[in-house]
Design an enzyme around this catalytic site. Structure first.
Site, mmCIF file in Angstrom:
data_model
loop_
_atom_site.group_PDB
_atom_site.id
_atom_site.type_symbol
_atom_site.label_atom_id
_atom_site.label_comp_id
_atom_site.label_asym_id
_atom_site.label_seq_id
_atom_site.Cartn_x
_atom_site.Cartn_y
_atom_site.Cartn_z
ATOM 1 N N LYS A 1 -8.209 -3.991 12.421
ATOM 2 C CA LYS A 1 -7.577 -3.375 13.502
ATOM 3 C C LYS A 1 -7.190 -4.344 14.224
ATOM 4 O O LYS A 1 -6.127 -4.578 14.836
ATOM 5 C CB LYS A 1 -8.111 -1.544 13.244
ATOM 6 C CG LYS A 1 -7.728 -1.275 12.158
ATOM 7 C CD LYS A 1 -6.319 -1.976 11.183
ATOM 8 C CE LYS A 1 -6.380 -1.258 9.633
ATOM 9 N NZ LYS A 1 -5.361 -1.124 9.370
ATOM 10 N N ALA B 1 -12.965 -4.595 13.887
ATOM 11 C CA ALA B 1 -13.019 -5.732 13.824
ATOM 12 C C ALA B 1 -10.968 -6.228 12.895
ATOM 13 O O ALA B 1 -10.559 -6.871 13.654
ATOM 14 C CB ALA B 1 -13.811 -6.949 13.180
ATOM 15 N N TYR C 1 -14.078 -2.102 9.957
ATOM 16 C CA TYR C 1 -12.926 -1.556 10.092
ATOM 17 C C TYR C 1 -12.084 -1.985 10.921
ATOM 18 O O TYR C 1 -10.616 -2.648 11.489
ATOM 19 C CB TYR C 1 -12.536 -0.609 9.756
ATOM 20 C CG TYR C 1 -11.584 0.667 9.549
ATOM 21 C CD1 TYR C 1 -10.814 0.159 8.705
ATOM 22 C CD2 TYR C 1 -11.077 1.226 10.638
ATOM 23 C CE1 TYR C 1 -9.925 0.761 8.533
ATOM 24 C CE2 TYR C 1 -9.854 2.026 10.604
ATOM 25 C CZ TYR C 1 -8.900 1.645 9.728
ATOM 26 O OH TYR C 1 -7.607 2.241 9.737
ATOM 27 N N GLY D 1 0.985 -0.970 -0.471
ATOM 28 C CA GLY D 1 -0.138 0.072 -0.203
ATOM 29 C C GLY D 1 0.747 1.466 0.022
ATOM 30 O O GLY D 1 -0.098 2.275 0.269
ATOM 31 N N ALA D 2 2.024 0.833 -1.067
ATOM 32 C CA ALA D 2 3.359 2.223 -0.340
ATOM 33 C C ALA D 2 2.530 2.959 -1.713
ATOM 34 O O ALA D 2 3.768 4.563 -1.688
ATOM 35 C CB ALA D 2 4.851 1.581 -1.256
ATOM 36 N N SER D 3 0.862 3.808 -2.062
ATOM 37 C CA SER D 3 1.263 4.789 -2.898
ATOM 38 C C SER D 3 0.907 6.062 -2.917
ATOM 39 O O SER D 3 0.916 6.887 -4.253
ATOM 40 C CB SER D 3 0.323 4.100 -4.459
ATOM 41 O OG SER D 3 -0.995 3.396 -3.798
HETATM 42 P P1 NAI Z 1 -4.493 5.767 1.992
HETATM 43 O O1 NAI Z 1 -5.813 4.960 1.194
HETATM 44 O O2 NAI Z 1 -3.737 6.539 1.239
HETATM 45 O O3 NAI Z 1 -3.495 4.305 1.657
HETATM 46 C C1 NAI Z 1 -3.796 2.779 1.515
HETATM 47 C C2 NAI Z 1 -2.676 2.145 0.961
HETATM 48 O O4 NAI Z 1 -4.005 0.466 0.435
HETATM 49 C C3 NAI Z 1 -3.337 2.780 -0.915
HETATM 50 O O5 NAI Z 1 -1.413 2.739 -1.202
HETATM 51 C C4 NAI Z 1 -4.197 1.897 -1.536
HETATM 52 O O6 NAI Z 1 -3.897 1.418 -3.090
HETATM 53 C C5 NAI Z 1 -4.014 0.586 -0.481
HETATM 54 N N1 NAI Z 1 -4.179 -1.100 -0.880
HETATM 55 C C6 NAI Z 1 -5.385 -0.968 -0.088
HETATM 56 N N2 NAI Z 1 -5.868 -1.898 -0.738
HETATM 57 C C7 NAI Z 1 -5.171 -2.692 -1.433
HETATM 58 C C8 NAI Z 1 -5.619 -4.196 -1.966
HETATM 59 N N3 NAI Z 1 -6.516 -4.637 -1.869
HETATM 60 N N4 NAI Z 1 -4.159 -4.348 -2.161
HETATM 61 C C9 NAI Z 1 -3.071 -3.091 -2.439
HETATM 62 N N5 NAI Z 1 -2.846 -2.406 -1.536
HETATM 63 C C10 NAI Z 1 -3.896 -2.115 -1.442
HETATM 64 O O7 NAI Z 1 -4.475 5.427 3.308
HETATM 65 P P2 NAI Z 1 -3.389 5.217 4.525
HETATM 66 O O8 NAI Z 1 -4.638 6.681 5.539
HETATM 67 O O9 NAI Z 1 -2.379 6.084 4.099
HETATM 68 O O10 NAI Z 1 -2.698 4.632 5.640
HETATM 69 C C11 NAI Z 1 -2.501 3.390 5.087
HETATM 70 C C12 NAI Z 1 -2.625 2.384 6.517
HETATM 71 O O11 NAI Z 1 -2.967 3.192 7.708
HETATM 72 C C13 NAI Z 1 -4.221 1.604 6.323
HETATM 73 O O12 NAI Z 1 -4.279 0.555 7.610
HETATM 74 C C14 NAI Z 1 -4.959 2.278 6.897
HETATM 75 O O13 NAI Z 1 -6.245 1.012 7.752
HETATM 76 C C15 NAI Z 1 -4.356 2.122 7.979
HETATM 77 N N6 NAI Z 1 -4.561 3.822 8.784
HETATM 78 C C16 NAI Z 1 -4.320 5.172 8.547
HETATM 79 C C17 NAI Z 1 -5.472 5.521 9.715
HETATM 80 C C18 NAI Z 1 -6.194 6.916 9.279
HETATM 81 O O14 NAI Z 1 -6.500 8.078 10.015
HETATM 82 N N7 NAI Z 1 -5.583 7.600 7.980
HETATM 83 C C19 NAI Z 1 -5.655 5.581 10.802
HETATM 84 C C20 NAI Z 1 -4.859 4.731 11.049
HETATM 85 C C21 NAI Z 1 -4.461 3.492 10.300
#
Ligand code: NAI
Length: 223
Positions: free
Chosen positions: A153, A151, A149, A11-13
């Site tokens: 986490k 559940a 979500y 999920g690095a994008s």
């Molecule tokens: P984001 O939406 O910017 O990034 C999520 C990334 O996961 C994207 O690069 C997306 O392409 C990738 N992704 C999603 N489903 C995928 C799949 N099936 N296969 C491959 N890649 C997939 O969101 P963010 O906020 O950067 O989230 C990153 C992590 O941090 C997530 O696990 C999220 O649950 C967690 N998180 C985020 C918080 C927030 O407030 N933004 C708070 C706590 C945790």
């Protein structure tokens, strides 16, 4: 074989994932990055020369196995796995569709099962490794509209603690990081009023930045 440490970040994008890639490359890691979105993931190569990318979906178990094989094929080793990919499909449980439940479980929980399982053999053979799973404070506190979500986490936290107990004696650490609300695409989708209310409940009165999570990840990866 090079001595440079190698990290795989899912999920690095965007958001937190990209901030982790940025920090790790600054810290001298060779980074193998994955994302689902072709254009956004490909842009990482321009921003971080030397990194390797793979585009695919972590709900696909075969893709997860091939990721680890490709990473080791390319860099010769894997020292650090960061399971960061995740999604939300918010809804009150009364209205939650089966697919909203299934998508979140498949991505956030089954995804880490597949990627972790695929990397274990190599790390156990090397007798070292770091696995860091990005959970969420929501998995500890709960949040209305996010039972699916939360559940996943909470599940990630139990998963990380259990796996840590399975493989700690082999020199491999497993940690879960549980950030609060962070400014990324994920929270950009929240209604303005909900964002304001959420920020008021945070002691610093603001959402965190992706770089702040990346700092914690880099610390846990060190040593
Ligand atoms: P984001 O939406 O910017 O990034 C999520 C990334 O996961 C994207 O690069 C997306 O392409 C990738 N992704 C999603 N489903 C995928 C799949 N099936 N296969 C491959 N890649 C997939 O969101 P963010 O906020 O950067 O989230 C990153 C992590 O941090 C997530 O696990 C999220 O649950 C967690 N998180 C985020 C918080 C927030 O407030 N933004 C708070 C706590 C945790």
């Amino acid at each position: 074989m090079s001595e440079q440490r190698v990290a795989l970040v899912t999920g690095a994008s965007s958001g937190i994932g990209e901030a982790i890639v940025s920090r790790l490359t600054e810290s001298g890691y060779s980074v193998f990055a994955t994302g689902r979105d072709h254009a956004r993931t490909s842009r990482l190569c321009e921003r971080y020369p030397g990194i390797e990318i793979r585009i695919g979906d972590i709900t696909d178990g075969d893709f997860c196995s091939s990721l680890i094989a490709d990473c080791v094929g390319r860099f010769g080793r894997l020292d650090l796995l960061v399971n960061n990919a995740g999604i939300t499909r918010d809804n009150l449980l009364m209205r939650m569709k089966q697919e909203e439940w299934d998508d979140v479980i498949a991505t956030n929980l089954t995804g880490i099962y597949s990627v972790c399982k695929a990397c274990l053999r190599g790390m156990m053979k090397a007798k070292k490794g770091r696995i860091i799973n990005i959970a969420s404070v929501v998995g500890v506190m709960g949040n209305p509209g996010q039972s699916n979500y939360a559940a996943t986490k909470a599940g990630m936290i139990g998963f990380s603690k259990s796996l840590a107990r399975e493989i700690g004696s082999r020199g491999i650490t497993v940690n879960a990081v549980a950030p609060g609300f962070i400014e990324t695409d994920m929270t950009a989708r929240m209604p303005r009023q909900r964002k304001r209310e959420a920020a008021e409940r945070i002691l610093l009165q603001r959402f965190g930045q992706p770089e702040e999570v990346a700092q914690v990840v880099t610390f846990l990866a060190s040593g």
